[in-house]
Design a protein around this motif. Structure first.
Motif, PDB file in Angstrom:
ATOM      1  N   PRO A 583       0.720  -1.172   0.025  1.00 11.93           N
ATOM      2  CA  PRO A 583      -0.137   0.050   0.014  1.00 11.93           C
ATOM      3  C   PRO A 583       0.881   1.398   0.017  1.00 11.93           C
ATOM      4  O   PRO A 583       0.471   1.963  -0.753  1.00 11.93           O
ATOM      5  N   GLU A 586       2.250   1.759  -3.542  1.00  9.72           N
ATOM      6  CA  GLU A 586       1.132   2.100  -4.296  1.00  9.72           C
ATOM      7  C   GLU A 586       0.679   3.689  -3.990  1.00  9.72           C
ATOM      8  O   GLU A 586       0.600   4.547  -5.018  1.00  9.72           O
ATOM      9  N   GLN A 587       0.691   4.073  -2.822  1.00  7.57           N
ATOM     10  CA  GLN A 587       0.429   5.497  -2.703  1.00  7.57           C
ATOM     11  C   GLN A 587       1.621   6.453  -3.525  1.00  7.57           C
ATOM     12  O   GLN A 587       1.389   7.560  -3.865  1.00  7.57           O
ATOM     13  N   LEU A 590       1.050   6.511  -6.927  1.00 12.36           N
ATOM     14  CA  LEU A 590       0.270   7.409  -7.190  1.00 12.36           C
ATOM     15  C   LEU A 590       0.633   9.077  -7.289  1.00 12.36           C
ATOM     16  O   LEU A 590       0.328   9.692  -8.335  1.00 12.36           O
ATOM     17  N   CYS A 634      -3.652  -3.888  -9.000  1.00 14.54           N
ATOM     18  CA  CYS A 634      -3.423  -2.567  -8.449  1.00 14.54           C
ATOM     19  C   CYS A 634      -4.640  -1.688  -8.592  1.00 14.54           C
ATOM     20  O   CYS A 634      -5.781  -2.375  -8.942  1.00 14.54           O
ATOM     21  N   ALA A 635      -4.495  -0.322  -8.063  1.00 15.56           N
ATOM     22  CA  ALA A 635      -5.572   0.320  -8.112  1.00 15.56           C
ATOM     23  C   ALA A 635      -5.974   0.956  -9.580  1.00 15.56           C
ATOM     24  O   ALA A 635      -5.186   0.775 -10.426  1.00 15.56           O
ATOM     25  N   PRO A 636      -7.492   1.269  -9.918  1.00 19.31           N
ATOM     26  CA  PRO A 636      -7.621   1.474 -11.141  1.00 19.31           C
ATOM     27  C   PRO A 636      -7.071   2.678 -11.898  1.00 19.31           C
ATOM     28  O   PRO A 636      -6.845   2.517 -13.017  1.00 19.31           O
ATOM     29  N   LEU A 638      -3.980   3.417 -11.160  1.00 17.32           N
ATOM     30  CA  LEU A 638      -2.490   3.062 -11.669  1.00 17.32           C
ATOM     31  C   LEU A 638      -2.549   2.112 -12.708  1.00 17.32           C
ATOM     32  O   LEU A 638      -1.296   2.195 -12.994  1.00 17.32           O
ATOM     33  N   ARG A 639      -3.462   1.370 -13.063  1.00 15.61           N
ATOM     34  CA  ARG A 639      -3.311   0.381 -13.870  1.00 15.61           C
ATOM     35  C   ARG A 639      -2.624   0.491 -15.122  1.00 15.61           C
ATOM     36  O   ARG A 639      -1.480  -0.311 -15.542  1.00 15.61           O
ATOM     37  N   SER A 657      -6.899  -4.258 -12.624  1.00 14.82           N
ATOM     38  CA  SER A 657      -7.207  -3.372 -11.648  1.00 14.82           C
ATOM     39  C   SER A 657      -8.078  -4.379 -10.621  1.00 14.82           C
ATOM     40  O   SER A 657      -8.429  -5.241 -10.880  1.00 14.82           O
ATOM     41  N   TYR A 658      -8.341  -3.619  -9.358  1.00 11.74           N
ATOM     42  CA  TYR A 658      -9.006  -4.276  -8.405  1.00 11.74           C
ATOM     43  C   TYR A 658     -10.478  -4.702  -8.858  1.00 11.74           C
ATOM     44  O   TYR A 658     -11.060  -5.646  -8.618  1.00 11.74           O
TER      45      TYR A 658
END
Length: 682
Positions: A583, A586-587, A590, A634-636, A638-639, A657-658
């Motif tokens: 996480p 991932e942040q 972004l 991953c988050a949409p 970020l995909r 994506s998730y």
């Protein structure tokens, strides 16, 4: 009325044949019927020689039955006349006196020779050929039907042509099946002829001695001579029908009559005819041999060989001129130059020693290409362009090259006479070691004769055409985005409009141009996402295009609509094996996203990027150790950026994506986590 006569002729004739069995006929009428029988058999024999294909004479089995029944009817009628009046017409009397010189022994010998020729040689051989032909034709029928269906599905033939071919295959099976049964008529007719002769001789002698008071010598002389004449009258047309049967079942399906085929094929070798002529002259020089027949025959064959050589030279000159004419026209014609300049979307180039793969006589590469185009169209949702196959003298021996839009996209080898064996225990097999061009597996090209032994040893054996087709399939799948042209998108859109016009009218051209739609579809294909469900894709694009026409946003909207399909492609036993991103990493990704001409990019310092890639490699290696598929989640938002960072090439690790991961409601198994440098445990 005259038009209906042919349809009435056979039924009336069969009724007349039945009447012959029970109603006495005068001798003059029997003569006419015997002549008709002989000429009928002769016409059938000549017809079998001039038909181009056996199916052109498909009524032959029925005619054979009618002719056999007619002949047996004449046997009964002639026997009745011989035994009742001692005279059965001029034809039988003439054959009994003239053809055999009035000698019982000569007549009996000739009759027995005819029976042996018909029964032992012609009938037996024709029966066997008909039996084998029927069996092989019926065994090949499913394969022929499948080949017709494959050509129809590939679009190489029309529905009408497919129906015609199916009817021809069915008619061929029916014909050879009927000939298998009809050949038994010929065999039975030969046996019946022998039995009838024996009965006639015994009956004639008994009638002559008991009823007419004749001596045994007179009875034998009179009735046996008539019986032999009757037997010859029956056996001559029977022999003609037996030869006709053998002729029709041994014909091949070629568009030429027997005379033309015989002439062309016997004269195809000038050397063979010349050697035969020289051999005939050599035999004439042997003391005691007749000189004139051998010399005339030998000189005739030598002259014929010279004529064949002259004809072959003329044909070679004509063929060379015909081959040069198109080349000259191509040089001068603007249209031909443009055609030669045109870059083909897909092209397979073969070394000269591999050209036979595309000739339709070995491994059937072209038919497999057609089947591949259909399969990929169903899987990817695009119309795969035609694959141009040509030879190239510039390629090394046994080499093939696959080109996409004029550039080389794949290369491999397919040695003639070899098959590719894949497996672990290949050391004991002779051959050339290689690496499979698609999966990178170690293999070996081994002689085709060792295929069975290699399979028994546990190896997977693949023929040359399958190797090329598998490689071509991989190249097409990896370059599907490049192969999707603007015209293809228009054709696909027209197809959607015919079943869902509102989805197309709302999107094109009011919200997106055809070029923008093409870019979205290419983006989906580049990540291995099929575009079969264009209606759902267009509906999702219409909703997204009202907010933004950013290509990445449009692609993500289309992927969201296809979420269950995307996730399902990566499931194994209803389980999706996922590598997650930590996480905090991932942040930071972004926060590090930056726009670019190719779409959003993730900017990380080199040391942190190296640590992330190392962590991904370790997690992926551990997750794929069991051979099961794995994806990154991953988050949409970020995909698309994560895919450009982790999996820039087609066929690399899939990034979902998730929303896509959960779309198919699978069982999710986390098999690894990607971490940054400061998050990797010490």
């Amino acid at each position: 009325m005259s038009k209906k006569l042919p349809s009435y002729a056979v039924p009336v004739g069969v009724v007349g044949i039945v009447m012959l069995l029970v109603v006495p006929v005068p001798a003059w009428l029997l003569d006419i019927l015997i002549v008709i029988n002989i000429m009928f058999a002769l016409v059938i024999l000549l017809t079998t020689m001039f038909v181009k294909k056996p199916l052109d004479f498909s009524v032959f089995p029925s005619l054979l039955l009618v002719a056999t029944l007619f002949r047996l009817g004449l046997n009964v009628a002639s026997t009745r006349l011989v035994l009742s009046t001692g005279y059965a017409g001029q034809v039988i009397a003439s054959l009994g006196q003239v053809a055999v010189g009035g000698s019982l022994i000569i007549g009996a010998v000739i009759f027995l020779i005819l029976v042996v020729i018909q029964f032992v040689v012609v009938t037996k051989g024709a029966e066997r050929v008909a039996e084998v032909g029927a069996r092989f034709t019926l065994d090949a029928m499913p394969g022929k039907q499948m080949a017709i269906d494959a050509d129809l599905n590939a679009g190489t033939i029309t529905e009408a042509e497919a129906r015609r071919r199916r009817a021809e295959v069915s008619a061929e099976a029916d014909f050879y099946g009927s000939m298998d049964g009809a050949s038994k008529f010929v065999k039975g007719d030969a046996i019946a002829g022998i039995v009838i002769i024996v009965i006639n001789i015994i009956g004639g002698i008994a009638i002559g001695m008991v009823q007419n008071g004749m001596s045994i010598n007179d009875a034998v002389s009179k009735y046996t001579l008539l019986t032999i004449g009757d037997g010859l009258v029956s056996q001559i047309p029977a022999l003609l029908m037996a030869v006709s049967t053998g002729m029709i079942v041994t014909r091949s399906n070629v568009d030429a009559d027997m005379g033309s085929m015989t002439s062309s094929q016997l004269s195809q070798s000038r050397i063979a005819v010349l050697i035969a002529g020289c051999a005939a002259i050599a035999l004439a020089l042997i003391p005691g041999m007749p000189v004139v027949p051998f010399m005339v025959t030998g000189l005739s064959l030598i002259i014929a060989s010279r004529r064949i050589g002259a004809r072959q030279r003329r044909e070679a000159v004509i063929a060379q001129a015909a081959g040069q004419a198109p080349a000259a026209n191509a040089t001068d014609s603007t249209e031909d130059l443009i055609e030669q300049m045109r870059v083909h979307a897909l092209e397979v180039r073969l070394a000269p020693d591999l050209v036979e793969l595309a000739s339709g006589t070995s491994d059937d590469l072209l038919s497999r290409v057609r089947a591949l185009r259909r399969r990929l169209a169903m899987e990817l949702g695009i119309v795969v362009p035609p694959v141009r196959t040509r030879d190239s003298v510039e390629l090394p021996p046994s080499t093939y090259v696959i080109k996409v839009a004029g550039t080389e996209a794949g290369r491999g080898i397919a040695p003639p006479g070899k098959v590719l064996a894949l497996g672990d225990a290949l050391e004991a097999l002779p051959g050339t070691s290689t690496v499979d061009p698609v999966f990178g597996l170690a293999g070996k090209w081994i002689p085709a004769e060792l295929r069975h032994g290699a399979e028994l040893g546990g190896a997977t054996v693949i023929d040359r055409a399958s190797v090329i087709i598998t490689h071509l399939s991989s190249v097409i799948s990896n370059n599907a985005a490049r192969l999707l042209s603007r015209e293809d998108v228009r054709v696909l859109t027209d197809g959607v409009k015919s079943i869902n016009p509102s989805a197309v009218d709302e999107l094109i051209p009011s919200l997106l141009t055809l070029a923008e739609v093409q870019r979205v579809l290419q983006g989906l294909l580049s990540e291995g996402v099929p575009i079969n469900d264009l209606s759902r894709i267009y509906e999702a694009l219409a909703l997204r295009a009202r907010v933004s026409t950013d290509p990445d946003g449009l692609i993500e909207a289309a992927r969201s609509a296809l979420g269950p399909v995307i996730a399902e492609r990566h499931l194994k036993d209803s389980t999706l094996r996922v590598i997650m991103i930590e996480p905090l990493l991932e942040q930071s990704m972004l926060e590090g996203m930056r726009p670019s001409e190719q779409g959003p990019q993730i900017v990380l310092d080199p040391e942190r990027l190296h640590a992330v890639m190392t962590s991904l490699t370790q997690a992926r290696t551990a997750a794929e150790a069991g051979g099961d598929p794995v994806v990154i989640a991953c988050a949409p938002a970020l995909r698309s950026a994560v895919r450009r960072l982790f999996a820039p090439n087609p066929g690399d690790l899939a990034v979902l994506s998730y929303l896509e991961v959960t779309a198919a409601h699978p069982t999710i198994e986390t098999v690894g986590v990607v971490r940054a440098l400061d998050q990797i445990p010490v």
